[in-house]
Enzyme design. Structure first.
Site, PDB file in Angstrom:
ATOM      1  N   LEU A  69      46.700  48.210  48.235  1.00 29.64           N
ATOM      2  CA  LEU A  69      45.927  49.329  47.671  1.00 29.64           C
ATOM      3  C   LEU A  69      45.206  48.908  46.392  1.00 29.64           C
ATOM      4  O   LEU A  69      44.565  49.744  45.753  1.00 29.64           O
ATOM      5  CB  LEU A  69      46.839  50.540  47.440  1.00 29.64           C
ATOM      6  CG  LEU A  69      47.345  51.164  48.742  1.00 29.64           C
ATOM      7  CD1 LEU A  69      48.281  52.332  48.465  1.00 29.64           C
ATOM      8  CD2 LEU A  69      46.188  51.638  49.620  1.00 29.64           C
ATOM      9  N   LYS A  70      45.319  47.649  46.031  1.00 29.58           N
ATOM     10  CA  LYS A  70      44.561  47.083  44.897  1.00 29.58           C
ATOM     11  C   LYS A  70      44.581  48.040  43.695  1.00 29.58           C
ATOM     12  O   LYS A  70      43.556  48.576  43.271  1.00 29.58           O
ATOM     13  CB  LYS A  70      43.119  46.775  45.316  1.00 29.58           C
ATOM     14  CG  LYS A  70      43.021  45.790  46.465  1.00 29.58           C
ATOM     15  CD  LYS A  70      41.599  45.410  46.766  1.00 29.58           C
ATOM     16  CE  LYS A  70      41.483  44.389  47.871  1.00 29.58           C
ATOM     17  NZ  LYS A  70      41.853  44.871  49.218  1.00 29.58           N
ATOM     18  N   LEU A  71      45.790  48.204  43.141  1.00 29.84           N
ATOM     19  CA  LEU A  71      45.954  49.200  42.075  1.00 29.84           C
ATOM     20  C   LEU A  71      45.245  48.777  40.788  1.00 29.84           C
ATOM     21  O   LEU A  71      45.283  47.616  40.396  1.00 29.84           O
ATOM     22  CB  LEU A  71      47.440  49.414  41.773  1.00 29.84           C
ATOM     23  CG  LEU A  71      48.341  49.789  42.953  1.00 29.84           C
ATOM     24  CD1 LEU A  71      49.750  50.107  42.449  1.00 29.84           C
ATOM     25  CD2 LEU A  71      47.781  50.960  43.729  1.00 29.84           C
ATOM     26  N   ASN A  76      51.190  53.169  32.898  1.00 31.14           N
ATOM     27  CA  ASN A  76      52.215  54.117  33.336  1.00 31.14           C
ATOM     28  C   ASN A  76      52.024  54.501  34.803  1.00 31.14           C
ATOM     29  O   ASN A  76      52.984  54.548  35.582  1.00 31.14           O
ATOM     30  CB  ASN A  76      52.142  55.358  32.428  1.00 31.14           C
ATOM     31  CG  ASN A  76      53.230  56.350  32.739  1.00 31.14           C
ATOM     32  OD1 ASN A  76      54.407  56.002  32.695  1.00 31.14           O
ATOM     33  ND2 ASN A  76      52.850  57.572  33.080  1.00 31.14           N
ATOM     34  N   THR A 123      36.619  38.827  48.269  1.00 31.84           N
ATOM     35  CA  THR A 123      35.964  37.758  49.033  1.00 31.84           C
ATOM     36  C   THR A 123      34.588  38.173  49.556  1.00 31.84           C
ATOM     37  O   THR A 123      33.862  37.357  50.099  1.00 31.84           O
ATOM     38  CB  THR A 123      36.843  37.312  50.224  1.00 31.84           C
ATOM     39  OG1 THR A 123      37.363  38.481  50.855  1.00 31.84           O
ATOM     40  CG2 THR A 123      37.983  36.454  49.766  1.00 31.84           C
ATOM     41  N   GLN A 193      32.204  39.380  55.141  1.00 24.69           N
ATOM     42  CA  GLN A 193      32.845  38.343  54.323  1.00 24.69           C
ATOM     43  C   GLN A 193      31.832  37.238  54.007  1.00 24.69           C
ATOM     44  O   GLN A 193      31.122  36.774  54.889  1.00 24.69           O
ATOM     45  CB  GLN A 193      34.049  37.733  55.053  1.00 24.69           C
ATOM     46  CG  GLN A 193      35.162  38.715  55.349  1.00 24.69           C
ATOM     47  CD  GLN A 193      36.003  39.053  54.119  1.00 24.69           C
ATOM     48  OE1 GLN A 193      35.605  38.806  52.988  1.00 24.69           O
ATOM     49  NE2 GLN A 193      37.159  39.646  54.349  1.00 24.69           N
TER      50      GLN A 193
HETATM   51  O1  C5P Z   1      38.567  41.815  59.019  1.00 25.79           O
HETATM   52  P1  C5P Z   1      38.832  40.799  57.940  1.00 25.79           P
HETATM   53  O2  C5P Z   1      39.589  39.575  58.452  1.00 25.79           O
HETATM   54  O3  C5P Z   1      37.609  40.448  57.145  1.00 25.79           O
HETATM   55  O4  C5P Z   1      39.862  41.558  56.962  1.00 25.79           O
HETATM   56  C1  C5P Z   1      40.260  41.027  55.729  1.00 25.79           C
HETATM   57  C2  C5P Z   1      41.224  41.958  55.085  1.00 25.79           C
HETATM   58  O5  C5P Z   1      41.579  41.417  53.805  1.00 25.79           O
HETATM   59  C3  C5P Z   1      40.681  43.361  54.807  1.00 25.79           C
HETATM   60  O6  C5P Z   1      41.770  44.266  54.983  1.00 25.79           O
HETATM   61  C4  C5P Z   1      40.245  43.322  53.356  1.00 25.79           C
HETATM   62  O7  C5P Z   1      40.390  44.564  52.725  1.00 25.79           O
HETATM   63  C5  C5P Z   1      41.258  42.339  52.765  1.00 25.79           C
HETATM   64  N1  C5P Z   1      40.830  41.655  51.544  1.00 25.79           N
HETATM   65  C6  C5P Z   1      39.682  40.896  51.458  1.00 25.79           C
HETATM   66  N2  C5P Z   1      39.338  40.287  50.270  1.00 25.79           N
HETATM   67  C7  C5P Z   1      40.133  40.400  49.200  1.00 25.79           C
HETATM   68  C8  C5P Z   1      41.310  41.164  49.277  1.00 25.79           C
HETATM   69  C9  C5P Z   1      41.637  41.772  50.480  1.00 25.79           C
HETATM   70  O8  C5P Z   1      38.975  40.760  52.434  1.00 25.79           O
HETATM   71  N3  C5P Z   1      39.829  39.735  48.094  1.00 25.79           N
END
Ligand code: C5P
Length: 242
Positions: A69-71, A76, A123, A193
């Site tokens: 969930l990338k907080l 707090n 990414t 990506q």
């Molecule tokens: O479908 P795909 O292989 O591109 O999915 C990559 C997963 O990794 C997704 O759930 C995406 O939210 C997650 N993610 C990402 N890059 C990041 C962190 C998480 O692609 N830096």
């Protein structure tokens, strides 16, 4: 020195992203994948569609669960959020790699078994995207900066592009787990990506865990796609001497 901080079984290094809209679709996928996958990632789409209870069920069934969930919030709020995720039985949870947030996460992690991963730079971002967002850094610079901050704060690992894994390993040695999304088997569609490699190249670069979404969940035979990735991970581990 081994560069690995990951598990022995190559299958435990593949994390399948359950990027599906609802619990029913997630259940269908998990059933189709059967024993080929031990580790699942639940991100925003599924979590906001009832997926946290589903994630608890996966953990109760002995699967490993990564809550992505990338907080990013005041300390707090981050602490209380992570307390709830630890109770759910999650293995990994993500926070953005901001020092204040990472320090809060480490404080609450305790001996819960929950490991904290810092997101270095998404990414999907290239230099132009970072400039547009107000960062005067290349993705590589930002990643290095945040890896050093992650080490200072004492979190367990980072999420980063496989293209940065080698440099991260140089900086962090075995002190951070490297989890890489942006994985595309040879010939697969990159989608949104921008910084991708094949599963084998990611492992050779020093990744410990690979997060794979569409190449598995959108495959006509998800179990076969997952198995092919596990085979590639195993070959690359042998090549790198693990
Ligand atoms: O479908 P795909 O292989 O591109 O999915 C990559 C997963 O990794 C997704 O759930 C995406 O939210 C997650 N993610 C990402 N890059 C990041 C962190 C998480 O692609 N830096």
């Amino acid at each position: 020195m081994t560069i690995s901080t990951g598990p022995e079984n190559p299958r435990d290094r593949l994390i399948v992203a359950l990027d599906v809209p609802d619990v029913e679709a997630a259940q269908t996928l998990v059933e189709a994948l059967g024993d080929t996958v031990n580790f699942y990632k639940v991100g925003m789409q599924l979590a906001y569609g009832g997926g946290l209870d589903f994630a608890r069920g996966l953990a109760d069934d002995g699967r490993q669960v990564f809550i992505d969930l990338k907080l990013l919030d005041i300390a707090n709020t981050v602490k209380h959020g992570l307390e709830s995720l630890a109770q759910l039985g999650a293995t990994f949870a993500t926070v953005h790699a901001y020092p204040q947030t990472m320090r809060a996460a480490v404080e609450v992690r305790g001996d819960s078994g929950l490991k904290i991963l810092g997101v270095t730079a998404l990414t999907s971002l290239d230099e132009k995207d970072l400039i547009e967002a107000g960062y005067a850094r290349t993705p590589e610079d930002l990643v290095e900066f945040r890896v050093r901050a992650a080490l200072d704060c004492g979190i367990d690992g980072v999420v980063a592009s496989p293209l940065e894994a080698r440099r991260i390993r140089e900086i962090a040695g075995p002190n951070l787990a490297i989890v890489t999304p942006g994985i595309r088997p040879a010939g697969a569609d990159r989608g949104d990506q921008k910084r991708t490699t094949t599963p084998g190249d990611a492992i050779l670069a020093g990744a410990d865990y690979l997060v794979v979404g569409r190449p598995v969940i959108a495959a006509s035979d998800p179990a076969a796609a997952a198995n092919a990735i596990v085979d590639e991970i195993e070959d690359a581990l042998t090549k790198r001497g693990d």
